[in-house]
Design an enzyme around this catalytic site. Structure first.
Site, PDB file in Angstrom:
ATOM      1  N   THR A  82      56.514  60.522  87.978  1.00 55.52           N
ATOM      2  CA  THR A  82      55.270  60.739  88.732  1.00 55.52           C
ATOM      3  C   THR A  82      55.477  61.665  89.940  1.00 55.52           C
ATOM      4  O   THR A  82      56.504  61.606  90.615  1.00 55.52           O
ATOM      5  CB  THR A  82      54.753  59.376  89.227  1.00 55.52           C
ATOM      6  OG1 THR A  82      54.615  58.523  88.097  1.00 55.52           O
ATOM      7  CG2 THR A  82      53.426  59.496  89.943  1.00 55.52           C
ATOM      8  N   SER A  85      49.038  60.192  85.800  1.00 56.29           N
ATOM      9  CA  SER A  85      48.701  60.013  84.382  1.00 56.29           C
ATOM     10  C   SER A  85      48.902  61.302  83.585  1.00 56.29           C
ATOM     11  O   SER A  85      49.359  61.266  82.440  1.00 56.29           O
ATOM     12  CB  SER A  85      47.242  59.560  84.244  1.00 56.29           C
ATOM     13  OG  SER A  85      47.046  58.364  84.949  1.00 56.29           O
ATOM     14  N   GLY A  96      60.813  54.049  91.749  1.00 56.03           N
ATOM     15  CA  GLY A  96      61.489  52.764  91.965  1.00 56.03           C
ATOM     16  C   GLY A  96      62.989  52.951  92.058  1.00 56.03           C
ATOM     17  O   GLY A  96      63.579  53.752  91.318  1.00 56.03           O
ATOM     18  N   ARG A 137      43.544  16.918  90.931  1.00 53.04           N
ATOM     19  CA  ARG A 137      42.539  16.927  91.985  1.00 53.04           C
ATOM     20  C   ARG A 137      41.297  16.147  91.564  1.00 53.04           C
ATOM     21  O   ARG A 137      40.732  16.401  90.495  1.00 53.04           O
ATOM     22  CB  ARG A 137      42.132  18.377  92.271  1.00 53.04           C
ATOM     23  CG  ARG A 137      41.220  18.549  93.455  1.00 53.04           C
ATOM     24  CD  ARG A 137      41.946  18.245  94.703  1.00 53.04           C
ATOM     25  NE  ARG A 137      41.238  18.647  95.898  1.00 53.04           N
ATOM     26  CZ  ARG A 137      41.720  18.435  97.106  1.00 53.04           C
ATOM     27  NH1 ARG A 137      42.887  17.860  97.278  1.00 53.04           N
ATOM     28  NH2 ARG A 137      41.032  18.823  98.167  1.00 53.04           N
ATOM     29  N   GLN A 152      34.512  23.834  85.503  1.00 54.34           N
ATOM     30  CA  GLN A 152      35.960  24.076  85.624  1.00 54.34           C
ATOM     31  C   GLN A 152      36.573  24.283  84.238  1.00 54.34           C
ATOM     32  O   GLN A 152      37.449  25.128  84.049  1.00 54.34           O
ATOM     33  CB  GLN A 152      36.610  22.878  86.333  1.00 54.34           C
ATOM     34  CG  GLN A 152      38.035  23.118  86.811  1.00 54.34           C
ATOM     35  CD  GLN A 152      38.114  23.802  88.172  1.00 54.34           C
ATOM     36  OE1 GLN A 152      37.138  24.400  88.633  1.00 54.34           O
ATOM     37  NE2 GLN A 152      39.254  23.752  88.806  1.00 54.34           N
ATOM     38  N   GLY A 191      40.804  25.454  98.351  1.00 55.93           N
ATOM     39  CA  GLY A 191      41.545  25.917  99.532  1.00 55.93           C
ATOM     40  C   GLY A 191      43.044  25.906  99.319  1.00 55.93           C
ATOM     41  O   GLY A 191      43.748  26.815  99.764  1.00 55.93           O
ATOM     42  N   THR A 199      48.498  49.626  86.255  1.00 60.23           N
ATOM     43  CA  THR A 199      48.540  51.065  86.528  1.00 60.23           C
ATOM     44  C   THR A 199      49.837  51.726  86.079  1.00 60.23           C
ATOM     45  O   THR A 199      49.809  52.788  85.447  1.00 60.23           O
ATOM     46  CB  THR A 199      48.337  51.296  88.048  1.00 60.23           C
ATOM     47  OG1 THR A 199      47.097  50.712  88.428  1.00 60.23           O
ATOM     48  CG2 THR A 199      48.336  52.771  88.388  1.00 60.23           C
ATOM     49  N   GLU A 218      53.460  52.477  84.119  1.00 68.30           N
ATOM     50  CA  GLU A 218      53.766  52.595  82.674  1.00 68.30           C
ATOM     51  C   GLU A 218      52.523  53.002  81.902  1.00 68.30           C
ATOM     52  O   GLU A 218      52.347  52.615  80.742  1.00 68.30           O
ATOM     53  CB  GLU A 218      54.315  51.274  82.127  1.00 68.30           C
ATOM     54  CG  GLU A 218      55.597  50.826  82.764  1.00 68.30           C
ATOM     55  CD  GLU A 218      56.831  51.386  82.099  1.00 68.30           C
ATOM     56  OE1 GLU A 218      56.708  52.053  81.062  1.00 68.30           O
ATOM     57  OE2 GLU A 218      57.916  51.176  82.663  1.00 68.30           O
ATOM     58  N   ASP A 272      48.313  54.150  83.093  1.00 69.59           N
ATOM     59  CA  ASP A 272      47.097  53.517  83.607  1.00 69.59           C
ATOM     60  C   ASP A 272      46.298  52.925  82.430  1.00 69.59           C
ATOM     61  O   ASP A 272      46.166  53.542  81.372  1.00 69.59           O
ATOM     62  CB  ASP A 272      46.277  54.600  84.325  1.00 69.59           C
ATOM     63  CG  ASP A 272      44.923  54.097  84.741  1.00 69.59           C
ATOM     64  OD1 ASP A 272      44.832  53.526  85.834  1.00 69.59           O
ATOM     65  OD2 ASP A 272      43.961  54.274  83.961  1.00 69.59           O
TER      66      ASP A 272
HETATM   67  C1  FAD Z   1      54.589  50.182  92.698  1.00 75.12           C
HETATM   68  C2  FAD Z   1      54.656  51.409  91.845  1.00 75.12           C
HETATM   69  C3  FAD Z   1      55.825  51.702  91.174  1.00 75.12           C
HETATM   70  C4  FAD Z   1      55.925  52.853  90.416  1.00 75.12           C
HETATM   71  N1  FAD Z   1      57.122  53.200  89.854  1.00 75.12           N
HETATM   72  C5  FAD Z   1      57.266  54.412  89.274  1.00 75.12           C
HETATM   73  C6  FAD Z   1      58.546  54.881  88.850  1.00 75.12           C
HETATM   74  O1  FAD Z   1      59.562  54.192  89.001  1.00 75.12           O
HETATM   75  N2  FAD Z   1      58.628  56.103  88.289  1.00 75.12           N
HETATM   76  C7  FAD Z   1      57.536  56.889  88.105  1.00 75.12           C
HETATM   77  O2  FAD Z   1      57.683  57.981  87.585  1.00 75.12           O
HETATM   78  N3  FAD Z   1      56.298  56.487  88.499  1.00 75.12           N
HETATM   79  C8  FAD Z   1      56.148  55.276  89.091  1.00 75.12           C
HETATM   80  N4  FAD Z   1      54.906  54.866  89.516  1.00 75.12           N
HETATM   81  C9  FAD Z   1      53.757  55.729  89.318  1.00 75.12           C
HETATM   82  C10 FAD Z   1      52.813  55.211  88.253  1.00 75.12           C
HETATM   83  O3  FAD Z   1      53.395  55.338  86.990  1.00 75.12           O
HETATM   84  C11 FAD Z   1      51.507  55.987  88.376  1.00 75.12           C
HETATM   85  O4  FAD Z   1      50.880  55.533  89.571  1.00 75.12           O
HETATM   86  C12 FAD Z   1      50.599  55.772  87.188  1.00 75.12           C
HETATM   87  O5  FAD Z   1      51.110  56.455  86.073  1.00 75.12           O
HETATM   88  C13 FAD Z   1      49.161  56.230  87.431  1.00 75.12           C
HETATM   89  O6  FAD Z   1      49.124  57.519  87.893  1.00 75.12           O
HETATM   90  P1  FAD Z   1      48.314  57.882  89.221  1.00 75.12           P
HETATM   91  O7  FAD Z   1      48.761  56.963  90.296  1.00 75.12           O
HETATM   92  O8  FAD Z   1      48.475  59.315  89.436  1.00 75.12           O
HETATM   93  O9  FAD Z   1      46.831  57.537  88.898  1.00 75.12           O
HETATM   94  P2  FAD Z   1      45.686  58.556  88.444  1.00 75.12           P
HETATM   95  O10 FAD Z   1      46.019  59.095  87.101  1.00 75.12           O
HETATM   96  O11 FAD Z   1      45.409  59.548  89.518  1.00 75.12           O
HETATM   97  O12 FAD Z   1      44.480  57.544  88.323  1.00 75.12           O
HETATM   98  C14 FAD Z   1      43.491  57.335  89.346  1.00 75.12           C
HETATM   99  C15 FAD Z   1      42.237  56.781  88.688  1.00 75.12           C
HETATM  100  O13 FAD Z   1      41.713  57.729  87.787  1.00 75.12           O
HETATM  101  C16 FAD Z   1      41.509  57.176  86.520  1.00 75.12           C
HETATM  102  N5  FAD Z   1      41.831  58.167  85.485  1.00 75.12           N
HETATM  103  C17 FAD Z   1      42.879  59.020  85.442  1.00 75.12           C
HETATM  104  N6  FAD Z   1      42.845  59.747  84.324  1.00 75.12           N
HETATM  105  C18 FAD Z   1      41.753  59.357  83.635  1.00 75.12           C
HETATM  106  C19 FAD Z   1      41.181  59.712  82.387  1.00 75.12           C
HETATM  107  N7  FAD Z   1      41.740  60.621  81.581  1.00 75.12           N
HETATM  108  N8  FAD Z   1      40.086  59.069  81.984  1.00 75.12           N
HETATM  109  C20 FAD Z   1      39.505  58.129  82.765  1.00 75.12           C
HETATM  110  N9  FAD Z   1      40.001  57.743  83.946  1.00 75.12           N
HETATM  111  C21 FAD Z   1      41.113  58.351  84.380  1.00 75.12           C
HETATM  112  C22 FAD Z   1      42.471  55.994  86.443  1.00 75.12           C
HETATM  113  O14 FAD Z   1      41.968  54.991  85.572  1.00 75.12           O
HETATM  114  C23 FAD Z   1      42.510  55.519  87.876  1.00 75.12           C
HETATM  115  O15 FAD Z   1      41.476  54.608  88.086  1.00 75.12           O
HETATM  116  C24 FAD Z   1      54.794  53.701  90.265  1.00 75.12           C
HETATM  117  C25 FAD Z   1      53.604  53.371  90.915  1.00 75.12           C
HETATM  118  C26 FAD Z   1      53.536  52.265  91.723  1.00 75.12           C
HETATM  119  C27 FAD Z   1      52.277  52.000  92.483  1.00 75.12           C
END
Ligand code: FAD
Length: 685
Positions: A178, A184, A217, A358, A377, A445, A466, A468, A470
């Site tokens: 990323t 993505s 990471g 409870r 529930q 609570g 999100t 691996e 989104d």
């Molecule tokens: C805690 C954490 C650990 C991570 N670890 C790693 C790591 O070790 N190595 C690494 O490489 N990455 C890592 N990531 C990155 C992670 O893989 C990306 O955040 C993820 O792939 C999503 O990409 P983005 O954040 O750019 O979201 P975006 O793609 O910008 O998405 C933003 C929004 O747009 C929407 N969207 C995007 N494209 C489309 C589409 N085509 N159609 C409809 N909706 C869309 C999504 O649903 C989302 O709601 C990590 C992220 C976090 C937060």
């Protein structure tokens, strides 16, 4: 013959019958399964007596032993257990110590399992995620992402050089895909790896701030290597002697000195800082300034560069190479889907046990009742418990298919695993994320106390939706795959296993609903797996056919991108519907294959609840096309409530069968016994 029948005229019997008649006036006699009695201690129509042991045995799978070893190890080491309150810096160090102790002291080598026995690896991942979700993710970064990229995208020379160091943690590493501007859309990454034919090296460079590797990471503190995804640039190999961009490839880039741990020249790393959850994982941002690595550091399984700078690949196009590269990374998704079910089991167990313990209110002058006796529930928690069972069997199937794929490399299995891992990862993680909040609410609570876990589980798990891939993006891959299969079907092409039902029954599903069966409302019919599966598949087939027609229509005016976007919500519903069909099919299979009759009966009840609750939640769709008549819709609703009521009667056994030790549950209110005592002790009484 019972006593009542032998003495029909006895005074007591007459009185009893009179009371029974009167009690019927309190409830609508046309509602045989009315939940009106649910404020009284609940009894199922026919008492089920599940054996937790037998249920647990059936659920366990082949790798319970290694999970037990992990639990015992952490149980014996309080110094390695994560406290509720911990700073980010301490949590990161603790996580590293936990992982190192697991490998070097407990002697559990996740990387070897990943390569030799993937289903055992996923069982390990689930167990360590139960110890601390941060640990599960840190382990995933080290072995599945960093290690997996070396093993799956590299060749023999890489395995020989790096395997041991990854396995024994001498080589902690990162997976750097990323970037700040692109997550993505991996194909749009901007980091470059330019071949220098003079020195026989690749030059890794971050051309602008948007290309800084972000969220990586293991990068902020512990990583010594990174597999960096970059555009492979070959000078002079393009048209007219220009540079050629060969697309995204992965490169091993050392980032810190193996001895001193100092950053290597040209590598700049900053800490991504405190996160909403998973603070035991050290995510960092990396900038590369013309960092040189030997040509051998290209992970060259799908494309290679010769000494004289010529590119070779067994795959003909950039797109095919890209698909093959990303395709090798599906293991991460399989692991997340599987571990997400593990998190759901913890949350559901805490919520159900507490709801049984409870007590609030009750009938006049009678003892209070368990809050799980309230219909509301039950409505919140019982379908969720049923879904947990459904996902357990579906993700177990996914893990088995993944192992088969690794063994056979069979094209059909590969296609199946790719789409199924994308679909189950997104469906299950979204469901779990929503459910943890519902579990918190179900515990009132006390659900809000950090020690009772829901906050930590929710925050740590949330990002499963999100990373691996989104979830919204992954579901589109499933929809795209379904459409491809749909088109192939008409060309006489093959369908991968999980998709087979489309070929077998598309035409019958697409004919007009049968007006007679649309009215059938008997319990036997509604609880018939054939009716349930037909209903799920009917919905998927309708959605598939209608979205295909809409795409065709809109693409004439909007082009393919515009048409896809115009139909996007429809496509997402299609993908979810398909995944639900697969989940139900696997659950039905699991019920049918259960060898113990008693356990099978309980599982059948849970499976019926899963199926009918899903149908009821989407009843508008079925009503719109008259797949179910109004009377049938009403019967489905009543039966769903009644099944929730019945499942409530065995809820304790169902959560106990998950067999989660106290080390994993940890929440005082979720303990199998003495929950209040543990809770009061926790605050110091
Ligand atoms: C805690 C954490 C650990 C991570 N670890 C790693 C790591 O070790 N190595 C690494 O490489 N990455 C890592 N990531 C990155 C992670 O893989 C990306 O955040 C993820 O792939 C999503 O990409 P983005 O954040 O750019 O979201 P975006 O793609 O910008 O998405 C933003 C929004 O747009 C929407 N969207 C995007 N494209 C489309 C589409 N085509 N159609 C409809 N909706 C869309 C999504 O649903 C989302 O709601 C990590 C992220 C976090 C937060």
């Amino acid at each position: 013959m019972d006593d009542n029948r032998r003495n029909p005229s006895s005074g007591d019997e007459v009185a009893l019958r009179r009371i029974q008649r009167l009690s019927l006036h309190l409830y609508n006699p046309s509602e045989p399964h009315s939940g009106g009695l649910s404020l009284l201690p609940c009894r199922a129509k026919r008492n089920l007596s599940p054996s937790v042991e037998s249920l647990s045995e059936y659920m366990r799978g082949p790798h319970r032993e290694i999970q037990a070893r992990i639990f015992e190890f952490f149980q014996s080491r309080p110094d390695l257990q994560t406290p509720v309150e911990i700073s980010m810096a301490e949590h990161r160090q603790l996580c590293m110590r936990q992982m190192t102790a697991l490998v070097r002291e407990a002697g559990i080598r996740p990387f070897r399992y990943l390569v030799e026995n993937p289903s055992a690896y996923f069982a390990i991942a689930e167990a360590v995620g139960g110890v601390d979700i941060s640990l599960g993710i840190k382990m995933g970064v080290q072995f599945s992402l960093w290690g997996g990229s070396v093993i799956n995208l590299g060749t023999k020379k890489h395995k020989e050089k790096y395997f041991d160091g990854i396995d024994n943690l001498d080589y902690p590493g990162c997976f750097a895909m990323t970037e700040l501007h692109h997550g993505s859309n991996v194909q749009a990454l901007q980091t470059t790896a330019t071949f220098d034919p003079i020195t026989d090296e690749f030059v890794i460079n971050t051309p602008n701030d948007g290309a800084i590797k972000w969220w990586i990471g293991n990068a902020a503190v512990h990583g010594k290597f990174a597999s960096v995804f970059a555009r492979l640039i070959l000078p002079l190999q393009g048209k007219g002697g220009k540079s050629a961009d060969m697309g995204i490839h992965a490169f091993i880039v050392p980032i810190r000195d193996l001895e001193t741990h100092a950053l290597l020249p040209g590598v700049e790393i900053h800490d991504c800082g405190h996160k909403v959850g998973l603070n035991g994982v050290d995510n960092g941002a990396l900038r590369f300034s013309h960092v040189r690595v030997p040509r051998d550091n290209l992970l060259n399984r799908f494309g290679d560069v010769s000494r004289d700078g010529k590119y070779t690949s067994s795959l003909p196009t950039v797109n095919k190479r890209f698909a093959a590269t990303l395709g090798e990374l599906v293991g991460g998704r399989v692991g997340l889907a599987y571990s997400s079910v593990g998190v759901l089991k913890i949350a559901v167990t805490i919520a159900v046990r507490y709801s049984l313990l409870r007590q609030q209110f009750g009938p006049p002058r009678k003892p209070e009742v368990s809050v799980l006796d309230y219909q509301s529930q039950q409505h919140r928690l019982m379908p969720m418990l049923a879904s947990t069972y459904a996902f357990h069997f579906a993700t177990q199937y996914l893990v088995d298919k993944y192992s088969e794929m690794k063994k056979t490399n069979d094209d059909q299995v590969i296609g199946d695993v790719h789409a199924l891992s994308a679909g189950l990862k997104s469906y299950v993680t979204s469901y779990t994320a929503r459910s943890i909040s519902t579990c918190r609410e179900s515990c009132g609570g006390h659900g809000y106390a950090a020690v009772n876990r829901f906050g930590i589980l929710r925050n740590d798990h949330d990002i499963f939706q999100t990373f691996e891939g989104d979830n919204t993006v992954l579901l589109q891959q499933v929809a795209g795959d379904l459409l491809k299969r749909y088109q192939e079907k008409f060309k006489g092409g093959t369908l991968t296993m999980t998709w087979n039902y489309l070929r077998e029954s598309m035409s019958s599903y697409l004919s007009q609903p049968n007006p007679v069966t649309a009215r059938w409302e008997g319990e036997d019919h509604l609880r018939d797996p054939k009716f349930q599966l037909d209903a799920f598949r009917y919905r998927t087939s309708r959605l598939l056919q209608s979205v295909a027609a809409r795409l065709q229509k809109h693409s004439k005016t909007l082009g393919s991108f515009g048409a896809w976007n115009r139909c996007l919500n429809h496509l997402l519903t299609l993908a979810e519907s398909h995944i639900e069909s697969v989940v139900l099919a696997k659950f039905i299979e699991a019920v049918q294959n259960c060898p113990d009759a008693n356990t099978r009966e309980v599982l059948k009840l849970v499976c019926d609840l899963y199926a009918l609750d899903r149908i009821w939640k989407d009843i508008g769709t079925y009503r719109n096309v008259d797949y179910v008549a109004p009377n049938k819709a009403k019967a489905i609703h009543k039966l769903t409530d009644y099944l929730s009521f019945q499942v409530r009667g065995v809820a304790r056994e169902l959560v106990d069968a998950f067999d989660l030790p106290d080390l994993v549950i940890r929440a005082p209110i979720g303990m199998a016994s003495e929950a209040y005592e543990q809770y009061t002790q926790h605050v110091g009484f």
